[in-house]
Design a protein around this motif. Structure first.
Motif, PDB file in Angstrom:
ATOM      1  N   ASP A 179       0.760  -1.100   0.038  1.00 28.37           N
ATOM      2  CA  ASP A 179       0.455   0.127  -0.104  1.00 28.37           C
ATOM      3  C   ASP A 179       0.873   0.951   0.088  1.00 28.37           C
ATOM      4  N   SER A 181       0.772   4.200   1.814  1.00 35.99           N
ATOM      5  CA  SER A 181       1.551   4.504   3.067  1.00 35.99           C
ATOM      6  C   SER A 181       2.867   3.920   2.536  1.00 35.99           C
ATOM      7  N   ALA A 184       6.023   4.123   1.239  1.00 39.41           N
ATOM      8  CA  ALA A 184       7.396   5.133   1.263  1.00 39.41           C
ATOM      9  C   ALA A 184       8.317   4.281   2.887  1.00 39.41           C
ATOM     10  N   GLN A 185       8.003   3.398   3.081  1.00 42.84           N
ATOM     11  CA  GLN A 185       8.538   3.294   4.272  1.00 42.84           C
ATOM     12  C   GLN A 185       9.435   2.113   3.967  1.00 42.84           C
ATOM     13  N   ASN A 188      12.561   4.552   1.749  1.00 42.66           N
ATOM     14  CA  ASN A 188      13.005   4.768   2.803  1.00 42.66           C
ATOM     15  C   ASN A 188      13.780   3.990   3.680  1.00 42.66           C
TER      16      ASN A 188
ATOM     17  N   GLU B  38      -6.638   3.077   0.659  1.00 45.13           N
ATOM     18  CA  GLU B  38      -5.941   1.602  -0.044  1.00 45.13           C
ATOM     19  C   GLU B  38      -6.536   0.083   0.742  1.00 45.13           C
ATOM     20  N   SER B  39      -5.650  -1.121   0.356  1.00 47.05           N
ATOM     21  CA  SER B  39      -6.500  -2.322   0.880  1.00 47.05           C
ATOM     22  C   SER B  39      -6.913  -2.454   2.006  1.00 47.05           C
ATOM     23  N   LEU B 248      -0.734  10.958   2.834  1.00 54.54           N
ATOM     24  CA  LEU B 248      -1.009   9.563   1.595  1.00 54.54           C
ATOM     25  C   LEU B 248      -0.098  10.625   1.177  1.00 54.54           C
ATOM     26  N   SER B 251       3.300  10.802   0.827  1.00 56.99           N
ATOM     27  CA  SER B 251       4.093   9.973   0.974  1.00 56.99           C
ATOM     28  C   SER B 251       3.997   9.169  -0.535  1.00 56.99           C
ATOM     29  N   LEU B 263      11.252  10.475   2.187  1.00 57.11           N
ATOM     30  CA  LEU B 263       9.369  10.036   1.660  1.00 57.11           C
ATOM     31  C   LEU B 263       9.244  10.329   2.927  1.00 57.11           C
ATOM     32  N   ALA B 264       7.746  10.717   3.389  1.00 57.89           N
ATOM     33  CA  ALA B 264       7.223  10.995   4.228  1.00 57.89           C
ATOM     34  C   ALA B 264       6.536   9.986   4.667  1.00 57.89           C
ATOM     35  N   THR B 265       5.967   9.465   5.230  1.00 55.98           N
ATOM     36  CA  THR B 265       5.140   8.051   6.091  1.00 55.98           C
ATOM     37  C   THR B 265       4.791   8.273   6.794  1.00 55.98           C
ATOM     38  N   ILE B 266       3.788   7.659   7.309  1.00 54.03           N
ATOM     39  CA  ILE B 266       2.254   7.177   7.774  1.00 54.03           C
ATOM     40  C   ILE B 266       3.189   5.876   8.226  1.00 54.03           C
ATOM     41  N   PRO B 267       3.708   6.063   9.812  1.00 50.54           N
ATOM     42  CA  PRO B 267       3.571   4.849  11.158  1.00 50.54           C
ATOM     43  C   PRO B 267       2.749   4.185  11.084  1.00 50.54           C
ATOM     44  N   GLY B 268       2.913   2.394  11.377  1.00 48.17           N
ATOM     45  CA  GLY B 268       1.917   1.562  11.542  1.00 48.17           C
ATOM     46  C   GLY B 268       1.661   1.219  10.192  1.00 48.17           C
ATOM     47  N   SER B 269       0.287   0.310   9.967  1.00 47.00           N
ATOM     48  CA  SER B 269       0.065  -0.423   8.942  1.00 47.00           C
ATOM     49  C   SER B 269      -1.802  -0.216   8.910  1.00 47.00           C
ATOM     50  N   VAL B 270      -1.956  -0.281   7.632  1.00 45.91           N
ATOM     51  CA  VAL B 270      -3.693   0.088   7.593  1.00 45.91           C
ATOM     52  C   VAL B 270      -4.692  -0.884   8.086  1.00 45.91           C
ATOM     53  N   ARG B 284      -2.380   5.880  14.107  1.00 45.84           N
ATOM     54  CA  ARG B 284      -1.294   6.476  13.628  1.00 45.84           C
ATOM     55  C   ARG B 284      -0.924   8.230  13.503  1.00 45.84           C
TER      56      ARG B 284
END
Lengths: 335, 313
Positions: A179, A181, A184-185, A188, B38-39, B248, B251, B263-270, B284
């Motif tokens: 996905d 988001s 991007a992790q 990086n 996202e999924s 979003l 990233s 790249l900016a990230t969103i911590p954790g996952s969906v 998150r």
């Protein structure tokens, strides 16, 4: 001058199929300098995964050779081959398929290292260490792949690849299954590892914007050949192969204002069957700039500037996405 | 102008799991709405619920379309709507087409079933449609089986079948995700052309913010079964208000700038299941605080710009 770590000479890989010989790679000359990350872009069937697998030795070339650290890899056997495997590793696209579902992450990593001849004691120390380098808690050694997310699975695959301290990594579409988001992790992480360890990397992706963020140099593949190589700034600003220009113009940009303004090159048709490639330049049936010579003479790779090569009879007419877009519009107007 | 489709408080539950939770949006005739996320965020489930193609799901809320509630129609009435007034295309055209029936017959069947045309007339109509969606050598392609066609060609066949009865609404679920980027450009151009020409409204479901930017008039961003933000496309990209939308957009790697930056990230996952209390994004979210334990309502800040966030400026 720095000798390239990985190089290929006239590399070809053919497969016998029901419809004849499929030329997945058909004469690839490539070199990657030590510490460099080369991006490899192309569409499905262009041969980019076959190239990646051949470079790490998962597939033997039909013709030509793969040179690693200056030596031909074809004749290696036994210990020499095992030592080479330690030095070149692969990160797969689908992390779920690349991990054994019945083994914990720790067991997967331990097996990988034990095969390489590491002692039990060294392995015990190494496993938590590489998990952390890949951004996973050491406690994840006890987890099974189905217990963690897709992004975490890809981190585990990366941990396995870096565990033997390789010099060269092929990352084959490492973020395509993830996905946005999470993607991007992982980008990086790979960039960080590459810089911290001075890794040499081939980064395969169909996504040009991902490649732009990971690689200083980019190679474009079409139908078993590399058609253009350049530093990314140069490739994106002044592509010299019309296929590169078309690829660049087809990437959707997350900016509605620019999306409305930009020129788009709509190619005719789709990638031809690699078991019967077109005569002359393989791109000519879809190329807005094609002329008589293109159907007859296969254009060689020519050097246009230091580090910039392209295989096109009309590379002097390309120069920008806009130039090719204009030619393409002229074509539709005529047709 | 009155809405073509008005979805109000749609919810979908499978057993105890809520996949879609209180989704509301409306669509004007001819408008293209992007449904992004996202999924597991519930975007495909939303479309399948509108088409009533979910088995064993509990549906709640309403979806008014031409004076009828799509969620309340009986199966016979729904059959007349499905494919004729509301059509759908899918991510993987290779599996959406029947592998053992010639593609021309599959398109002709739609026309025969809904418009009652004869065999010959429906085949002629299929040929017209094949020409319209840019299939080269259409006479021969009518007789092809799906496996003989490329992915892009199969998606053109799907589009031909979808527009066969001139529906007023097309639900397009990741129509180009399985395709190469140059073929994606061709298919998006085709979708643009057919929707403009027929004044057909489109709900475009995608995870690709680039595709949304180029194709839609309005965007709704979904997270964990809910719409967290919706606005005109230009507004959403220029002034995203929800922390998830901002994350979003940040990233997505740009093609031509900022290469050296992280790249900016969103911590954790969906999160997938929507059975969380409070704001689903809070775990998150960089701005989360005490108030986020309560679920924020989707409210209109600026005109036409709806956000579900206590912290949105």
């Amino acid at each position: 001058m720095n000798a390239p770590l990985v190089a290929t000479l006239g590399l070809a890989r053919h497969y016998r199929t029901g419809r004849g010989v499929l030329r997945a790679l058909d004469g690839v000359d490539l070199s990657i300098d030590r510490g460099e990350t080369l991006g490899l872009v192309g569409e499905s069937g262009s041969g980019k995964s076959t190239l990646g697998r051949t470079l790490v030795g998962l597939q033997a070339p039909t013709h030509g050779s793969v040179l690693f650290d200056g030596a031909d890899t074809a004749g290696l056997r036994g210990d020499a081959l095992r030592a080479l495997r330690r030095r070149r590793q692969l990160v797969f696209q689908d992390p779920s398929g690349a991990l054994n579902p019945r083994m914990t992450l720790g067991a997967t990593l331990r097996e990988h290292l034990r095969v390489q001849g590491w002692t039990r004691a060294a392995v015990r120390e190494r496993v938590p260490d590489v998990l952390e380098q890949a951004g996973l808690p050491a406690a994840f050694a006890g987890r099974y792949p189905h217990e963690i997310s897709g992004g975490q699975r890809q981190r585990a695959v990366i941990a396995r690849a870096i565990s033997t301290d390789p010099d060269f990594i092929v990352a084959d579409e490492p973020v395509s299954a993830l996905d946005v988001s999470t993607r991007a992790q992982i980008i990086n992480l790979l960039r960080g590892l590459q810089r911290a360890r001075g890794l040499t990397m081939l980064f395969i992706s169909h996504d040009l914007s991902v490649v732009a963020h990971t690689c200083r140099h980019v190679a474009v593949m079409y139908l078993g050949r590399i058609v253009e190589v350049a530093p990314r700034e140069v490739l994106f600003a002044t592509p010299r192969h019309p296929y590169t220009a078309a690829l660049l113009s087809a990437v959707p940009v997350p900016d509605p204002v620019r999306e409305r303004q930009r020129g788009r090159i709509l190619l005719v048709g789709e990638t031809p069957d690699p078991s019967s490639p077109p005569s002359g330049c393989r791109f000519h049936p879809r190329c807005p700039l094609a002329s008589g010579i293109c159907a007859q003479v296969d254009p060689p790779m020519r050097s246009l500037a230091p580090g910039h090569t392209a295989a096109c009879h009309h590379s002097d007419k390309v120069g920008s996405v806009e130039a090719v877009a204009q030619a393409a519009r002229g074509l539709t107007a005529l047709g | 102008m009155s809405a073509l489709l008005d979805v109000c408080d749609l919810s979908v539950a499978f057993g105890d799991t809520r996949a879609v939770d209180g989704v509301s949006f409306s669509l004007a005739p001819g408008e293209t709405l992007g449904l992004v996320g996202e999924s597991g965020c519930g975007k495909s489930t939303t479309a399948l619920a509108l088409m009533r193609l979910l088995r064993g799901a509990r549906l709640g809320g309403s979806a008014m379309f031409g004076g009828r509630d799509l969620l309340a129609l009986d199966e016979a009435a729904m059959r007349r709507v499905r494919g004729a007034e509301v059509a759908m295309i899918f991510q993987d055209p290779g599996t959406a087409l029947h592998p053992l029936i010639r593609v021309g017959d599959q398109v002709a069947e739609v026309v025969r079933a809904h418009l009652g045309l004869s065999g010959g007339d429906s085949r002629a109509r299929a040929l017209d449609l094949f020409r319209k969606v840019g299939i080269a050598a259409p006479e021969q392609r009518l007789r092809a089986y799906p496996h003989e066609l490329s992915g892009g060609m199969c998606q053109r066949v799907m589009i031909a079948a979808a527009i066969a009865c001139s529906p007023r609404l097309l639900l397009a679920d990741e129509p180009t995700t399985a395709l190469d980027v140059t073929v994606q450009a061709q298919i998006l151009e085709l979708l643009r052309a057919v929707s403009r020409e027929a004044g057909m409204a489109v709900v475009l479901i995608t995870h690709d913010l680039g595709v949304v930017a180029g194709m839609t008039d309005r965007v709704a961003v979904m997270y964990a079964g809910r719409i967290v933000e919706s606005a005109a496309t230009d507004t959403l990209f220029a002034r995203p208000a929800h922390p998830y939308t901002r994350g979003l957009l940040g990233s997505v790697p740009a093609l031509d700038s900022g290469w050296e930056e992280e790249l900016a990230t969103i911590p954790g996952s969906v999160r997938t299941a929507a059975d969380v209390r409070g704001c689903p994004f809070a775990p998150r979210c960089p701005l989360a605080s005490e108030v986020c334990r309560e679920a924020p309502p989707l409210i209109e800040g600026a005109a036409g710009h709806l956000v579900a966030c206590w912290k949105a400026a």
